[in-house]
Scaffold this motif. Structure first.
Motif, PDB file in Angstrom:
ATOM      1  N   ASN A  25       7.795 102.535   0.363  1.00 42.54           N
ATOM      2  CA  ASN A  25       7.348 101.734  -0.774  1.00 42.54           C
ATOM      3  C   ASN A  25       5.946 102.205  -1.179  1.00 42.54           C
ATOM      4  N   CYS A  26       5.850 102.780  -2.360  1.00 46.87           N
ATOM      5  CA  CYS A  26       4.578 103.335  -2.852  1.00 46.87           C
ATOM      6  C   CYS A  26       3.876 102.394  -3.829  1.00 46.87           C
ATOM      7  N   THR A  27       4.370 101.184  -3.992  1.00 47.05           N
ATOM      8  CA  THR A  27       3.839 100.248  -4.969  1.00 47.05           C
ATOM      9  C   THR A  27       2.336 100.021  -4.812  1.00 47.05           C
ATOM     10  N   VAL A  28       1.864  99.933  -3.586  1.00 44.99           N
ATOM     11  CA  VAL A  28       0.448  99.668  -3.334  1.00 44.99           C
ATOM     12  C   VAL A  28      -0.427 100.793  -3.890  1.00 44.99           C
ATOM     13  N   ALA A  32       0.235  99.258 -12.099  1.00 48.90           N
ATOM     14  CA  ALA A  32       1.380  98.468 -12.542  1.00 48.90           C
ATOM     15  C   ALA A  32       2.315  99.232 -13.475  1.00 48.90           C
ATOM     16  N   ASP A  33       1.750 100.056 -14.365  1.00 47.93           N
ATOM     17  CA  ASP A  33       2.569 100.779 -15.343  1.00 47.93           C
ATOM     18  C   ASP A  33       2.843 102.222 -14.920  1.00 47.93           C
ATOM     19  N   GLU A  34       2.649 102.516 -13.652  1.00 52.27           N
ATOM     20  CA  GLU A  34       2.766 103.884 -13.148  1.00 52.27           C
ATOM     21  C   GLU A  34       4.003 104.013 -12.253  1.00 52.27           C
ATOM     22  N   ALA A  35       4.579 105.215 -12.223  1.00 48.02           N
ATOM     23  CA  ALA A  35       5.723 105.503 -11.359  1.00 48.02           C
ATOM     24  C   ALA A  35       5.526 106.881 -10.733  1.00 48.02           C
ATOM     25  N   ILE A  36       6.389 107.202  -9.806  1.00 49.74           N
ATOM     26  CA  ILE A  36       6.347 108.509  -9.158  1.00 49.74           C
ATOM     27  C   ILE A  36       7.054 109.511 -10.062  1.00 49.74           C
ATOM     28  N   GLU A  37       6.369 110.576 -10.409  1.00 48.91           N
ATOM     29  CA  GLU A  37       6.948 111.651 -11.222  1.00 48.91           C
ATOM     30  C   GLU A  37       7.663 112.660 -10.321  1.00 48.91           C
ATOM     31  N   SER A  38       7.007 113.018  -9.223  1.00 47.27           N
ATOM     32  CA  SER A  38       7.590 113.956  -8.264  1.00 47.27           C
ATOM     33  C   SER A  38       6.995 113.664  -6.891  1.00 47.27           C
ATOM     34  N   ALA A  67      12.751 101.536  -9.841  1.00 47.35           N
ATOM     35  CA  ALA A  67      11.911 101.896 -11.000  1.00 47.35           C
ATOM     36  C   ALA A  67      10.913 103.007 -10.683  1.00 47.35           C
ATOM     37  N   GLY A  68      11.293 103.912  -9.782  1.00 48.32           N
ATOM     38  CA  GLY A  68      10.431 105.049  -9.472  1.00 48.32           C
ATOM     39  C   GLY A  68       9.212 104.725  -8.641  1.00 48.32           C
ATOM     40  N   THR A 101       3.127 112.742  -6.971  1.00 45.45           N
ATOM     41  CA  THR A 101       2.421 112.899  -8.230  1.00 45.45           C
ATOM     42  C   THR A 101       2.917 111.802  -9.149  1.00 45.45           C
ATOM     43  N   THR A 102       1.994 111.129  -9.826  1.00 47.59           N
ATOM     44  CA  THR A 102       2.368 110.008 -10.680  1.00 47.59           C
ATOM     45  C   THR A 102       2.647 110.472 -12.109  1.00 47.59           C
TER      46      THR A 102
END
Length: 121
Positions: A25-28, A32-38, A67-68, A101-102
């Motif tokens: 879990n990378c949420t921390v 809020a509006d960011e996700a994992i790109e790679s 949701a990435g 990478t985000t």
């Protein structure tokens, strides 16, 4: 690779015979509006020596979920290593380095270590 003091160590222990999915879990680490790109997953030297495997099978390849914001991966131990004495008693804690990478502009690169404890159950 020594396990950093701030590494996330999964609470659940695995048995060397398990083939199971785990979630990072990378949420921390994400806005809020960011996700994992790679992302890249790398086993620590101790994990490689113990026979830990990140599955690359089609149905069990690492994947982005939720949701990435979460990386799902399947872990197992090489069948030739499953009875190794390192898994007796309290077992062993094995590190996995995660570099992500985000999708933010500009993108951010974040590196963390997670670890799994494997012991004969």
């Amino acid at each position: 690779m020594p396990i950093p003091p701030n590494a996330t160590i999964w609470a659940e222990q695995a048995d060397p015979r398990d083939v199971n999915n785990w979630k990072i879990n990378c949420t921390v680490s994400l806005a809020a509006d960011e996700a994992i790109e790679s992302y890249e997953l790398m086993l620590g030297a101790e994990a490689v020596a113990a026979g830990l495997i990140i599955s690359a099978e089609t149905a069990r390849q690492p994947a982005l979920v939720e949701a990435g914001k979460v990386i799902q991966l399947w872990l197992s131990v090489d069948p030739a290593m499953r009875l190794d004495p390192i898994f007796e008693g309290a077992g062993v804690t094995l590190p996995i380095e995660v570099t992500l990478t985000t999708n933010s502009i500009p993108s951010r690169t974040i590196q963390r270590t997670v670890a799994v404890r494997i012991a004969q159950q």
